[in-house]
Design a protein around this motif. Structure first.
Motif, mmCIF file in Angstrom:
data_model
loop_
_atom_site.group_PDB
_atom_site.id
_atom_site.type_symbol
_atom_site.label_atom_id
_atom_site.label_comp_id
_atom_site.label_asym_id
_atom_site.label_seq_id
_atom_site.Cartn_x
_atom_site.Cartn_y
_atom_site.Cartn_z
ATOM 1 N N ARG A 115 11.824 28.284 -9.917
ATOM 2 C CA ARG A 115 10.491 29.412 -9.857
ATOM 3 C C ARG A 115 10.244 29.815 -8.418
ATOM 4 N NH1 ARG A 115 4.777 26.641 -10.528
ATOM 5 N NH2 ARG A 115 4.849 25.220 -8.595
ATOM 6 N N ASN B 20 3.415 32.883 -10.114
ATOM 7 C CA ASN B 20 4.841 32.157 -10.231
ATOM 8 C C ASN B 20 5.749 32.950 -11.417
ATOM 9 O OD1 ASN B 20 3.963 29.450 -9.168
ATOM 10 N ND2 ASN B 20 2.564 29.218 -10.965
ATOM 11 N N TYR C 177 9.175 32.576 -13.193
ATOM 12 C CA TYR C 177 10.313 31.622 -13.467
ATOM 13 C C TYR C 177 11.461 32.366 -14.342
ATOM 14 C CZ TYR C 177 6.494 28.342 -13.603
ATOM 15 O OH TYR C 177 5.367 27.497 -13.405
ATOM 16 N N HIS D 111 3.368 17.380 -11.874
ATOM 17 C CA HIS D 111 2.208 17.396 -10.889
ATOM 18 C C HIS D 111 0.963 17.363 -11.154
ATOM 19 C CE1 HIS D 111 2.461 21.518 -11.614
ATOM 20 N NE2 HIS D 111 1.262 21.594 -11.129
ATOM 21 N N ASP E 70 -3.047 19.077 -10.014
ATOM 22 C CA ASP E 70 -3.496 20.219 -9.006
ATOM 23 C C ASP E 70 -4.455 19.599 -8.064
ATOM 24 O OD1 ASP E 70 -1.795 21.786 -10.416
ATOM 25 O OD2 ASP E 70 -3.493 22.875 -11.520
ATOM 26 N N LEU F 129 -5.680 29.381 -15.351
ATOM 27 C CA LEU F 129 -4.290 29.690 -15.457
ATOM 28 C C LEU F 129 -4.121 30.886 -16.296
ATOM 29 C CD1 LEU F 129 -1.107 28.744 -14.253
ATOM 30 C CD2 LEU F 129 -1.139 28.023 -16.741
ATOM 31 N N LEU G 26 4.811 25.443 -20.536
ATOM 32 C CA LEU G 26 3.964 24.468 -19.899
ATOM 33 C C LEU G 26 3.606 23.262 -20.713
ATOM 34 C CD1 LEU G 26 1.618 23.803 -17.680
ATOM 35 C CD2 LEU G 26 0.079 25.228 -18.899
ATOM 36 N N HIS H 219 0.953 17.802 -15.285
ATOM 37 C CA HIS H 219 1.521 18.776 -16.303
ATOM 38 C C HIS H 219 2.870 19.331 -15.587
ATOM 39 C CE1 HIS H 219 -1.410 20.272 -13.365
ATOM 40 N NE2 HIS H 219 -0.502 21.491 -13.248
ATOM 41 N N VAL I 153 6.379 22.687 -16.073
ATOM 42 C CA VAL I 153 6.820 23.518 -16.792
ATOM 43 C C VAL I 153 8.429 23.472 -17.133
ATOM 44 C CG1 VAL I 153 7.159 26.176 -16.793
ATOM 45 C CG2 VAL I 153 5.150 25.008 -15.837
ATOM 46 N N ARG J 62 9.506 34.188 -17.032
ATOM 47 C CA ARG J 62 8.139 33.703 -17.503
ATOM 48 C C ARG J 62 7.174 33.951 -16.298
ATOM 49 N NH1 ARG J 62 4.897 29.159 -16.682
ATOM 50 N NH2 ARG J 62 3.534 28.921 -18.449
ATOM 51 N N SER K 188 3.288 33.380 -14.829
ATOM 52 C CA SER K 188 1.954 32.659 -14.846
ATOM 53 C C SER K 188 1.295 32.825 -13.453
ATOM 54 C CB SER K 188 2.043 31.140 -15.194
ATOM 55 O OG SER K 188 2.732 30.555 -13.999
ATOM 56 N N ALA L 11 -1.708 31.204 -11.236
ATOM 57 C CA ALA L 11 -2.682 30.049 -11.192
ATOM 58 C C ALA L 11 -3.909 30.579 -10.290
ATOM 59 C CB ALA L 11 -2.018 28.965 -10.793
ATOM 60 N N PHE M 143 -6.489 28.807 -8.097
ATOM 61 C CA PHE M 143 -6.912 27.349 -7.493
ATOM 62 C C PHE M 143 -8.209 27.618 -6.943
ATOM 63 C CE2 PHE M 143 -2.296 26.808 -7.304
ATOM 64 C CZ PHE M 143 -2.179 26.224 -8.402
HETATM 65 C C1 OGA Z 1 0.795 25.245 -10.969
HETATM 66 C C2 OGA Z 1 1.059 25.176 -12.563
HETATM 67 C C3 OGA Z 1 1.986 26.091 -14.534
HETATM 68 C C4 OGA Z 1 2.382 27.298 -15.180
HETATM 69 O O1 OGA Z 1 1.120 26.413 -10.567
HETATM 70 O O2 OGA Z 1 -0.002 24.628 -10.532
HETATM 71 O O3 OGA Z 1 0.877 24.155 -12.964
HETATM 72 O O4 OGA Z 1 2.364 27.395 -16.333
HETATM 73 N N1 OGA Z 1 1.784 26.108 -13.244
HETATM 74 O O5 OGA Z 1 3.137 27.977 -14.327
#
Ligand code: OGA
Ligand code: NI
Length: 359
Positions: A146, A215, A217, A232, A234, A241, A249, A288, A290, A298, A300, A302, A304
């Motif tokens: 990713r 992200n 992917y 990992h 967070d 998210l 995920l 968690h 992916v 894909r 996503s 996030a 934080f």
């Molecule tokens: C992250 C994470 C999940 C996702 O960036 O910490 O867990 O679905 N992403 O991309």
């Protein structure tokens, strides 16, 4: 004959060349590769675990309608945070059109001319706008499939929008506004869920920094050998998210990997390590990951909610009101500086929480 250290040296060179290309994983896919480079291949032990959940839809991360009856919402959040560390929310007040536009904006960024992306490709964590592939590319055992665009939106001073990439500037500003408001709502609900007054966590102003990590992917030619994001936890207080409809995920629940099914219009919320600390282990920060996929890209996003890195001497620790003779502190207080050290020691997805534990 090739010896072990020569193989490692060759692999290091490949990693370096990949990083220096500044075009990330998408750059490899654009070249039309059919085999993934070795440095993306997971260890045999890890490969064995890489599959869709056995449970199908029978076991699901809790889905909570925020417009439901108030006490029910609070109780459901409490349960979810104690057992899963994860939940999905519906009717959260963020317009679906803005969620859609944000995903499209991130696609546009990644799919624009490479030259523009290269300009902001960097590993300098202090940069407030940064594109890179793999946060821990050089230290990790195998790289993630990713690319990530990171914005430090507030630290706590807001980022000047003109610093944002033009293709996703307006929507990022709009999206961040909504997600921060949602963050306030969630902190109120989490305060109640843990047994405090609704404004308790907000008043503490612990999670004053908002980091947006988007992200991308790309479709992977050998998804059975790679991972989108390695397991990992967070290192945030809370993560909000947004995922598109592709899926991949997974969260670890009672030693099983469970798929977090994409739900249209929903956000996935999870407790981060810092929340686990301040909650004195009542709420859990859960591992968690992916999965990589033949299908893609894909996207996503996030958000934080985390500590403000500028306030170097600020301390964080278990909330006093949650402690008693029976509930003695499980963690020592840490400063932002300790937190940064612990964050940087995470490297390969191992939580550094144990180093902060008292017993
Ligand atoms: C992250 C994470 C999940 C996702 O960036 O910490 O867990 O679905 N992403 O991309
Ligand atoms: Ni995560």
């Amino acid at each position: 004959m090739v010896n072990g250290s020569e193989i490692i040296a060759k692999q290091d060179e490949e990693v370096k060349a990949f990083d220096e290309s500044k075009t990330g994983v998408k750059g490899l896919v654009d070249k039309g590769i059919l085999k993934i480079p070795k440095f993306f291949i997971q260890s045999p032990d890890e490969l064995e675990t890489l599959k869709k959940s056995d449970m199908g839809l029978t076991l699901q991360v809790p889905v909570i309608d925020l417009q439901g009856e108030h006490q029910r919402v609070v109780d459901d959040i409490k349960n979810a945070c104690e057992k899963w560390g994860f939940f999905q929310i519906l009717n959260h007040g963020v317009p679906i059109s803005i969620m859609d536009e944000m995903i499209k904006g991130i696609r546009r960024f990644n799919e624009q001319d490479d030259e523009i992306k290269k300009e902001i490709y960097s590993r300098d964590l202090s940069k407030r706008v940064r594109f890179s592939s793999n946060f821990v590319l050089y230290q990790s055992k195998a790289a993630n499939w990713r690319d990530t665009l990171t914005f430090l939106m507030s630290t706590p001073d807001p980022l000047n929008p003109t610093e944002l990439p033009e293709v996703c500037r307006d929507v990022t500003v709009e999206y961040t506004k909504h997600v921060k408001t949602l963050g306030d709502t969630l902190f109120e609900l989490l305060s109640e869920a843990i047994g405090l007054k609704p404004d308790h966590l907000k008043r503490l102003e612990w999670a004053e920094s908002c980091v947006l990590a988007s992200n991308y992917y790309p479709a992977c030619p050998q998804p059975e050998l790679a991972i989108g994001a390695a397991k990992h936890r967070d290192p945030s207080f809370l993560t909000i998210l947004l995922q598109d409809n592709i899926g991949g995920l997974q969260v670890l629940y009672q030693d099983e990997w469970v798929d977090v099914e994409p739900i249209l219009g929903a956000f996935v919320i999870n407790i981060g390590d810092l929340f686990q600390i301040i909650s004195n282990d009542r709420f859990k920060s859960i591992e968690h990951r992916v999965l990589a996929n033949h299908i893609g890209p894909r996207v996503s996003i996030a958000c934080f909610l985390t500590v403000c890195l500028n306030r170097i001497m600020k301390t964080y620790g278990p909330i006093k009101e949650l402690l008693s003779d029976e509930d003695i502190p499980v963690y020592r207080n840490i400063t932002t500086k300790d937190y940064i050290e612990y964050f940087n020691s995470q490297g390969d997805g191992k939580s550094g929480l144990s180093t902060l534990r008292l017993q």
